[in-house]
Structure formats: structure tokens, C-alpha cells
Scaffold this motif. Structure first.
Motif, PDB file in Angstrom:
ATOM      1  N   GLU A 118      38.187  -0.626  -8.030  1.00  0.00           N
ATOM      2  CA  GLU A 118      37.187   0.307  -8.550  1.00  0.00           C
ATOM      3  C   GLU A 118      37.084   0.091 -10.062  1.00  0.00           C
ATOM      4  O   GLU A 118      38.098  -0.097 -10.725  1.00  0.00           O
ATOM      5  CB  GLU A 118      37.653   1.737  -8.249  1.00  0.00           C
ATOM      6  CG  GLU A 118      36.745   2.832  -8.673  1.00  0.00           C
ATOM      7  CD  GLU A 118      37.287   4.216  -8.278  1.00  0.00           C
ATOM      8  OE1 GLU A 118      36.461   5.068  -7.963  1.00  0.00           O
ATOM      9  OE2 GLU A 118      38.530   4.424  -8.292  1.00  0.00           O
ATOM     10  N   THR A 119      35.866   0.126 -10.596  1.00  0.00           N
ATOM     11  CA  THR A 119      35.744  -0.055 -12.043  1.00  0.00           C
ATOM     12  C   THR A 119      36.389   1.130 -12.759  1.00  0.00           C
ATOM     13  O   THR A 119      36.461   2.235 -12.218  1.00  0.00           O
ATOM     14  CB  THR A 119      34.275  -0.181 -12.493  1.00  0.00           C
ATOM     15  OG1 THR A 119      33.599   1.049 -12.242  1.00  0.00           O
ATOM     16  CG2 THR A 119      33.578  -1.350 -11.813  1.00  0.00           C
ATOM     17  N   LEU A 120      36.824   0.873 -13.983  1.00  0.00           N
ATOM     18  CA  LEU A 120      37.420   1.946 -14.779  1.00  0.00           C
ATOM     19  C   LEU A 120      36.437   3.098 -14.960  1.00  0.00           C
ATOM     20  O   LEU A 120      36.810   4.272 -14.871  1.00  0.00           O
ATOM     21  CB  LEU A 120      37.864   1.415 -16.144  1.00  0.00           C
ATOM     22  CG  LEU A 120      39.063   0.470 -16.144  1.00  0.00           C
ATOM     23  CD1 LEU A 120      39.290  -0.113 -17.535  1.00  0.00           C
ATOM     24  CD2 LEU A 120      40.320   1.176 -15.652  1.00  0.00           C
ATOM     25  N   ASP A 157      33.880   3.942 -12.978  1.00  0.00           N
ATOM     26  CA  ASP A 157      33.686   4.663 -11.712  1.00  0.00           C
ATOM     27  C   ASP A 157      34.876   5.567 -11.405  1.00  0.00           C
ATOM     28  O   ASP A 157      34.713   6.678 -10.898  1.00  0.00           O
ATOM     29  CB  ASP A 157      33.471   3.687 -10.553  1.00  0.00           C
ATOM     30  CG  ASP A 157      32.077   3.096 -10.545  1.00  0.00           C
ATOM     31  OD1 ASP A 157      31.174   3.653 -11.206  1.00  0.00           O
ATOM     32  OD2 ASP A 157      31.881   2.054  -9.874  1.00  0.00           O
ATOM     33  N   ARG A 158      36.054   5.113 -11.739  1.00  0.00           N
ATOM     34  CA  ARG A 158      37.256   5.936 -11.546  1.00  0.00           C
ATOM     35  C   ARG A 158      37.175   7.201 -12.393  1.00  0.00           C
ATOM     36  O   ARG A 158      37.457   8.312 -11.920  1.00  0.00           O
ATOM     37  CB  ARG A 158      38.487   5.104 -11.903  1.00  0.00           C
ATOM     38  CG  ARG A 158      39.819   5.755 -11.654  1.00  0.00           C
ATOM     39  CD  ARG A 158      40.943   4.780 -12.007  1.00  0.00           C
ATOM     40  NE  ARG A 158      42.225   5.380 -11.802  1.00  0.00           N
ATOM     41  CZ  ARG A 158      42.899   5.369 -10.659  1.00  0.00           C
ATOM     42  NH1 ARG A 158      42.407   4.768  -9.595  1.00  0.00           N
ATOM     43  NH2 ARG A 158      44.084   5.960 -10.567  1.00  0.00           N
ATOM     44  N   ALA A 159      36.762   7.054 -13.654  1.00  0.00           N
ATOM     45  CA  ALA A 159      36.638   8.211 -14.548  1.00  0.00           C
ATOM     46  C   ALA A 159      35.521   9.145 -14.089  1.00  0.00           C
ATOM     47  O   ALA A 159      35.678  10.371 -14.114  1.00  0.00           O
ATOM     48  CB  ALA A 159      36.391   7.736 -15.979  1.00  0.00           C
ATOM     49  N   ARG A 186      34.408   9.540 -11.033  1.00  0.00           N
ATOM     50  CA  ARG A 186      34.877  10.220  -9.803  1.00  0.00           C
ATOM     51  C   ARG A 186      35.748  11.421 -10.164  1.00  0.00           C
ATOM     52  O   ARG A 186      35.588  12.516  -9.638  1.00  0.00           O
ATOM     53  CB  ARG A 186      35.650   9.235  -8.920  1.00  0.00           C
ATOM     54  CG  ARG A 186      36.175   9.853  -7.637  1.00  0.00           C
ATOM     55  CD  ARG A 186      36.745   8.802  -6.691  1.00  0.00           C
ATOM     56  NE  ARG A 186      37.601   7.811  -7.297  1.00  0.00           N
ATOM     57  CZ  ARG A 186      38.898   7.965  -7.555  1.00  0.00           C
ATOM     58  NH1 ARG A 186      39.500   9.120  -7.286  1.00  0.00           N
ATOM     59  NH2 ARG A 186      39.605   6.997  -8.090  1.00  0.00           N
ATOM     60  N   ARG A 187      36.652  11.241 -11.103  1.00  0.00           N
ATOM     61  CA  ARG A 187      37.505  12.343 -11.546  1.00  0.00           C
ATOM     62  C   ARG A 187      36.649  13.453 -12.153  1.00  0.00           C
ATOM     63  O   ARG A 187      36.830  14.632 -11.884  1.00  0.00           O
ATOM     64  CB  ARG A 187      38.527  11.826 -12.553  1.00  0.00           C
ATOM     65  CG  ARG A 187      39.403  12.885 -13.213  1.00  0.00           C
ATOM     66  CD  ARG A 187      40.171  13.751 -12.220  1.00  0.00           C
ATOM     67  NE  ARG A 187      41.062  13.024 -11.404  1.00  0.00           N
ATOM     68  CZ  ARG A 187      42.364  12.865 -11.607  1.00  0.00           C
ATOM     69  NH1 ARG A 187      42.929  13.399 -12.656  1.00  0.00           N
ATOM     70  NH2 ARG A 187      43.094  12.195 -10.760  1.00  0.00           N
ATOM     71  N   CYS A 209      36.944   6.424 -20.535  1.00  0.00           N
ATOM     72  CA  CYS A 209      36.865   5.635 -19.303  1.00  0.00           C
ATOM     73  C   CYS A 209      38.110   4.785 -19.099  1.00  0.00           C
ATOM     74  O   CYS A 209      38.336   4.282 -18.002  1.00  0.00           O
ATOM     75  CB  CYS A 209      35.611   4.768 -19.296  1.00  0.00           C
ATOM     76  SG  CYS A 209      35.704   3.296 -20.339  1.00  0.00           S
ATOM     77  N   PRO A 216      43.203   5.736 -16.935  1.00  0.00           N
ATOM     78  CA  PRO A 216      42.977   5.894 -15.492  1.00  0.00           C
ATOM     79  C   PRO A 216      43.910   6.845 -14.751  1.00  0.00           C
ATOM     80  O   PRO A 216      43.678   7.128 -13.572  1.00  0.00           O
ATOM     81  CB  PRO A 216      43.158   4.474 -14.962  1.00  0.00           C
ATOM     82  CG  PRO A 216      44.087   3.819 -15.935  1.00  0.00           C
ATOM     83  CD  PRO A 216      43.762   4.433 -17.272  1.00  0.00           C
ATOM     84  N   GLU A 265      47.568  -1.760 -12.784  1.00  0.00           N
ATOM     85  CA  GLU A 265      47.441  -2.191 -11.378  1.00  0.00           C
ATOM     86  C   GLU A 265      48.788  -2.092 -10.676  1.00  0.00           C
ATOM     87  O   GLU A 265      48.886  -1.604  -9.543  1.00  0.00           O
ATOM     88  CB  GLU A 265      46.902  -3.619 -11.336  1.00  0.00           C
ATOM     89  CG  GLU A 265      46.452  -4.083  -9.970  1.00  0.00           C
ATOM     90  CD  GLU A 265      45.161  -3.433  -9.503  1.00  0.00           C
ATOM     91  OE1 GLU A 265      45.169  -2.899  -8.368  1.00  0.00           O
ATOM     92  OE2 GLU A 265      44.164  -3.442 -10.233  1.00  0.00           O
ATOM     93  N   LEU A 322      49.510   1.584 -10.085  1.00  0.00           N
ATOM     94  CA  LEU A 322      48.685   2.100  -8.996  1.00  0.00           C
ATOM     95  C   LEU A 322      49.251   1.697  -7.639  1.00  0.00           C
ATOM     96  O   LEU A 322      49.351   2.523  -6.733  1.00  0.00           O
ATOM     97  CB  LEU A 322      47.247   1.590  -9.154  1.00  0.00           C
ATOM     98  CG  LEU A 322      46.199   2.175  -8.227  1.00  0.00           C
ATOM     99  CD1 LEU A 322      46.042   3.668  -8.458  1.00  0.00           C
ATOM    100  CD2 LEU A 322      44.873   1.469  -8.426  1.00  0.00           C
TER     101      LEU A 322
END
Length: 192
Positions: free
Chosen positions: A28-30, A32-34, A36-37, A96, A99, A185, A188
Motif C-alpha cells: 500500500e502506498t504511504l 493511501d495508508r495515511a 485510510r487512517r 504521509c 506509517p 517493512e 510491519l
């Protein structure tokens, strides 16, 4: 009422080799992760960028940085204006490139802000000015702050009045380099 949340992604990402918001972490892009949160915490989410080309089709409205304002202050200024326009009383800024933000970031900042203008995250004595809850009233101080030649988020928060909220250091690990991304990574994978 939930705050307006702005994900700050307008930096150049030079140490990452450019295009930092689009780097992948766990598939997931950084950015998009931010995002989503941010959507988990509020129905009003924006993405602050220098140019729209930095993140094509982000799925949320974009706030373009004012070219006359330097760094994250540009994203905050536009976010405060947008919050005022949409009737929100506060803005939560999120970077962003951090993560592993804590699940309780917004709730603890909201609980702490009280009559202060800003509630800011800190860990081990280090301030995290891009992880902060800002009262829309800070916008009224911004012109004079900038006119004095000042440009840091930390300085603006100190000038407006802030409270600090402490977390463990690992909650605010910043991904600035390819090595940082590789370490994120590994983290995670170990947490899954």
C-alpha cells in the motif's frame, strides 16, 4: 464533531529519491495508508500537496500548498481555512510518512486540548508538530506569525498556546530514506 483531517504530502522526498507518498509499504502506498487512517477518524479528509501530480487520483479533495508559504505550514494554513469553510472547529494534521501512528492519536489529543489552541504529540521529549490537533482560531495568528518571518509549526504552536501529549517513540517512526522504508517493512511483517 470530528475534526477536518489533512494528510501532509507536499514535500519533495529528496532523501527517499522523490515520490515519497507513492512508495509502497506492505503493498500500500504511504499516502493511501495515511488516508485510510484519516478516514477512520473523520468524514472530512483532505490531502495537502505542492502540485496535483504528486498523488494522482487520491480519492479525497486536494488542498494545494500556497507557493509563498514554506513547508508543512502551507498545508496547515490551507487546512485551517478549509476547516473554517466547512464549519469544523479543529484540524488534525497527519504526515504521509509516519506509517505507525497510534490508534488513540486523535482521542488523546482531543482529550488533552482543553482551552489550548494546539495539542501536539511528543515522544521521549521530541515534538511531532505534524501530528497535532489545531484549533481553527490559530488561523487568526498565522498572518502575523508569517509576517515576523517565522515558519515552523512548532513555533506557531508555541505562539498560539499548546499542550503536549506523550507516546512511546516507536509510534512516530518517520520514513525518510529507502533504509527507513525497508525497516518499516520489516516491522510491519513482524506485527502481522
Amino acid at each position: 464533531m470530528a475534526p477536518l483531517i489533512v494528510v501532509l504530502a507536499g514535500g519533495e522526498g529528496r532523501r527517499m529519491g522523490g515520490e515519497k507518498p507513492l512508495r509502497l509499504l506492505g503493498g500500500e502506498t504511504l499516502v493511501d495508508r495515511a488516508l485510510r487512517r484519516a478516514r477512520h477518524w473523520s468524514d472530512e479528509v483532505r490531502l495537502a500537496l505542492r502540485t496535483p501530480e504528486q498523488v494522482p487520483n487520491p480519492g479525497v479533495p486536494i488542498l494545494l500548498d500556497d507557493p509563498d508559504v514554506w513547508g508543512p505550514l502551507a498545508g496547515l494554513a490551507n487546512a485551517l481555512r478549509e476547516a473554517r469553510r466547512t464549519g469544523r472547529t479543529h484540524v488534525l494534521t497527519l504526515p504521509c510518512d509516519v506509517p505507525f501512528l497510534p490508534d488513540d492519536l486523535l482521542s488523546r489529543l482531543q482529550a488533552a486540548i482543553g482551552d489550548e489552541a494546539v495539542a501536539m504529540a511528543e515522544s521521549d521529549g521530541q515534538l511531532h508538530p505534524v501530528c497535532a490537533l489545531w484549533s481553527v482560531g490559530v488561523l487568526d495568528r498565522l498572518a502575523s506569525y508569517r509576517a515576523a518571518g517565522r515558519r515552523s509549526l512548532k513555533g506557531l504552536a508555541q505562539d498560539a498556546g499548546m499542550v503536549l501529549v506523550d507516546w512511546p517513540e516507536e509510534a512516530f517512526v518517520n520514513v525518510n530514506t529507502p533504509a527507513d522504508l525497508a525497516e518499516a517493512e520489516r516491522r510491519l511483517r513482524s506485527e502481522v
